[in-house]
Design a protein around this motif. Sequence first.
Motif, PDB file in Angstrom:
ATOM      1  N   ASN A 242       0.856  -1.191   0.000  1.00  0.00           N
ATOM      2  CA  ASN A 242       0.000   0.000   0.000  1.00  0.00           C
ATOM      3  C   ASN A 242       0.890   1.239   0.000  1.00  0.00           C
ATOM      4  O   ASN A 242       2.032   1.188   0.453  1.00  0.00           O
ATOM      5  CB  ASN A 242      -0.908   0.038   1.230  1.00  0.00           C
ATOM      6  CG  ASN A 242      -2.349   0.390   0.894  1.00  0.00           C
ATOM      7  OD1 ASN A 242      -3.139  -0.488   0.568  1.00  0.00           O
ATOM      8  ND2 ASN A 242      -2.685   1.666   0.950  1.00  0.00           N
ATOM      9  N   GLY A 243       0.373   2.326  -0.530  1.00  0.00           N
ATOM     10  CA  GLY A 243       1.105   3.583  -0.497  1.00  0.00           C
ATOM     11  C   GLY A 243       0.548   4.489   0.581  1.00  0.00           C
ATOM     12  O   GLY A 243      -0.657   4.491   0.829  1.00  0.00           O
ATOM     13  N   ASP A 244       1.414   5.268   1.227  1.00  0.00           N
ATOM     14  CA  ASP A 244       0.922   6.125   2.303  1.00  0.00           C
ATOM     15  C   ASP A 244       0.284   7.412   1.782  1.00  0.00           C
ATOM     16  O   ASP A 244      -0.206   8.233   2.555  1.00  0.00           O
ATOM     17  CB  ASP A 244       2.030   6.423   3.318  1.00  0.00           C
ATOM     18  CG  ASP A 244       3.157   7.286   2.788  1.00  0.00           C
ATOM     19  OD1 ASP A 244       3.104   7.693   1.599  1.00  0.00           O
ATOM     20  OD2 ASP A 244       4.099   7.564   3.540  1.00  0.00           O
ATOM     21  N   LYS A 245       0.261   7.600   0.439  1.00  0.00           N
ATOM     22  CA  LYS A 245      -0.455   8.725  -0.160  1.00  0.00           C
ATOM     23  C   LYS A 245      -1.723   8.259  -0.894  1.00  0.00           C
ATOM     24  O   LYS A 245      -2.288   8.995  -1.701  1.00  0.00           O
ATOM     25  CB  LYS A 245       0.453   9.482  -1.130  1.00  0.00           C
ATOM     26  CG  LYS A 245       1.571  10.283  -0.463  1.00  0.00           C
ATOM     27  CD  LYS A 245       1.006  11.433   0.379  1.00  0.00           C
ATOM     28  CE  LYS A 245       2.101  12.248   1.073  1.00  0.00           C
ATOM     29  NZ  LYS A 245       2.920  13.025   0.132  1.00  0.00           N
ATOM     30  N   ASP A 246      -2.165   7.052  -0.567  1.00  0.00           N
ATOM     31  CA  ASP A 246      -3.382   6.506  -1.177  1.00  0.00           C
ATOM     32  C   ASP A 246      -4.594   7.134  -0.492  1.00  0.00           C
ATOM     33  O   ASP A 246      -4.806   6.932   0.701  1.00  0.00           O
ATOM     34  CB  ASP A 246      -3.411   4.983  -1.027  1.00  0.00           C
ATOM     35  CG  ASP A 246      -4.473   4.320  -1.880  1.00  0.00           C
ATOM     36  OD1 ASP A 246      -5.561   4.899  -2.039  1.00  0.00           O
ATOM     37  OD2 ASP A 246      -4.219   3.205  -2.376  1.00  0.00           O
ATOM     38  N   ILE A 247      -5.397   7.880  -1.257  1.00  0.00           N
ATOM     39  CA  ILE A 247      -6.567   8.546  -0.686  1.00  0.00           C
ATOM     40  C   ILE A 247      -7.836   7.718  -0.869  1.00  0.00           C
ATOM     41  O   ILE A 247      -8.932   8.157  -0.508  1.00  0.00           O
ATOM     42  CB  ILE A 247      -6.768   9.950  -1.289  1.00  0.00           C
ATOM     43  CG1 ILE A 247      -6.874   9.874  -2.814  1.00  0.00           C
ATOM     44  CG2 ILE A 247      -5.654  10.883  -0.865  1.00  0.00           C
ATOM     45  CD1 ILE A 247      -7.144  11.205  -3.486  1.00  0.00           C
ATOM     46  N   GLN A 248      -7.704   6.510  -1.399  1.00  0.00           N
ATOM     47  CA  GLN A 248      -8.858   5.636  -1.593  1.00  0.00           C
ATOM     48  C   GLN A 248      -8.836   4.428  -0.662  1.00  0.00           C
ATOM     49  O   GLN A 248      -9.868   4.037  -0.128  1.00  0.00           O
ATOM     50  CB  GLN A 248      -8.939   5.166  -3.049  1.00  0.00           C
ATOM     51  CG  GLN A 248      -9.245   6.281  -4.014  1.00  0.00           C
ATOM     52  CD  GLN A 248      -9.385   5.785  -5.432  1.00  0.00           C
ATOM     53  OE1 GLN A 248      -8.677   6.225  -6.324  1.00  0.00           O
ATOM     54  NE2 GLN A 248     -10.302   4.861  -5.653  1.00  0.00           N
ATOM     55  N   VAL A 249      -7.686   3.831  -0.527  1.00  0.00           N
ATOM     56  CA  VAL A 249      -7.532   2.655   0.351  1.00  0.00           C
ATOM     57  C   VAL A 249      -6.421   2.956   1.348  1.00  0.00           C
ATOM     58  O   VAL A 249      -5.289   3.236   0.963  1.00  0.00           O
ATOM     59  CB  VAL A 249      -7.205   1.382  -0.454  1.00  0.00           C
ATOM     60  CG1 VAL A 249      -7.042   0.189   0.479  1.00  0.00           C
ATOM     61  CG2 VAL A 249      -8.302   1.104  -1.479  1.00  0.00           C
TER      62      VAL A 249
END
Length: 312
Positions: A242-249
């Motif tokens: 996962n990415g820490d800039k993911d605004i969906q998940v």
Amino acid sequence: MRKIAISLFLIVSTSSFSQVTAAFTKENITVNSLLNGSLYTPNQQNKKLNLVILIAGSGPTDRDGNQMGLSNNSLKLLAEALANNGIAVYSYDKRIFAQMASGKLDESSLSFDNFIDDAKAVIQHFKNQKKYNSITVAGHSEGALIGMVAANGNADAYISIAGAGRPIDEVLLEQIEKQAPFLKEEVQKNLETLKNGTTFELKNQMLASLFRASVQPYMISWIKYNPQTEIKKLQIPTLLINGDKDIQVSVQDAQLLQQAKLNAQLHIIQNMNHVFKEIKGDDAENKAAYTNPDLPISIELSSIITTFIRSL
């Protein structure tokens, strides 16, 4: 999953065309009348190849990770990066593309299980060739859950990229609470109805993208799957990203999956957003990346996957 307008697509047949790049060959491969995709094969092959099957996220998403108006080439760029690292990749259009092309798309007949069956068909197609050292299923967003179920008993390894760690009704309710809290109570009631396997008449057209009549059967079939339950069934090497800039998940979703399967590898990639792009700025930059096909994806993403595949 941002707007959750649930539409889905695919295609594949034996006719193929090739396009040779410096490090790999790209050809069109058809699995069946609904499933068509691109196979990236490294040019240098000293031994049996490892294959990664990429499964796209929600909505009308094609083999490259694009939708109409949202071209970012996320899956295409990931496939190219892995092929450059000596890993074969197959990425396919969702079945809706074939159904639209033939004029036979009936959204009300779509089921989450259709996409699981499609993923299984793709896996079996390449297993039958007996030419790959390993076959890994890598799903993005909604595709992570599809791949999780399909990989069980069929694949050699599994990768979740931005996959939810909770049933879709919980994810949707959280998104509504953040974006339109005044709709939360109504959305919660609707989701509870669908969770009980019952459709309903939609009164509020503001929620048509989520709950129009033709998509309710699909939602019912999707809600019944709990990622934490499904991942426990996997008896194969598992990688969670996962990415820490993911605004969906959220990062927490990946952590929930890791808690459900303690021997899974977990990697949180700094500054990576939902479509694999590196974001250094604000939400405006993040959202702009969804429509920038020329913006490179995170180097760390392909590096982590490559290391995982080579360890199989």
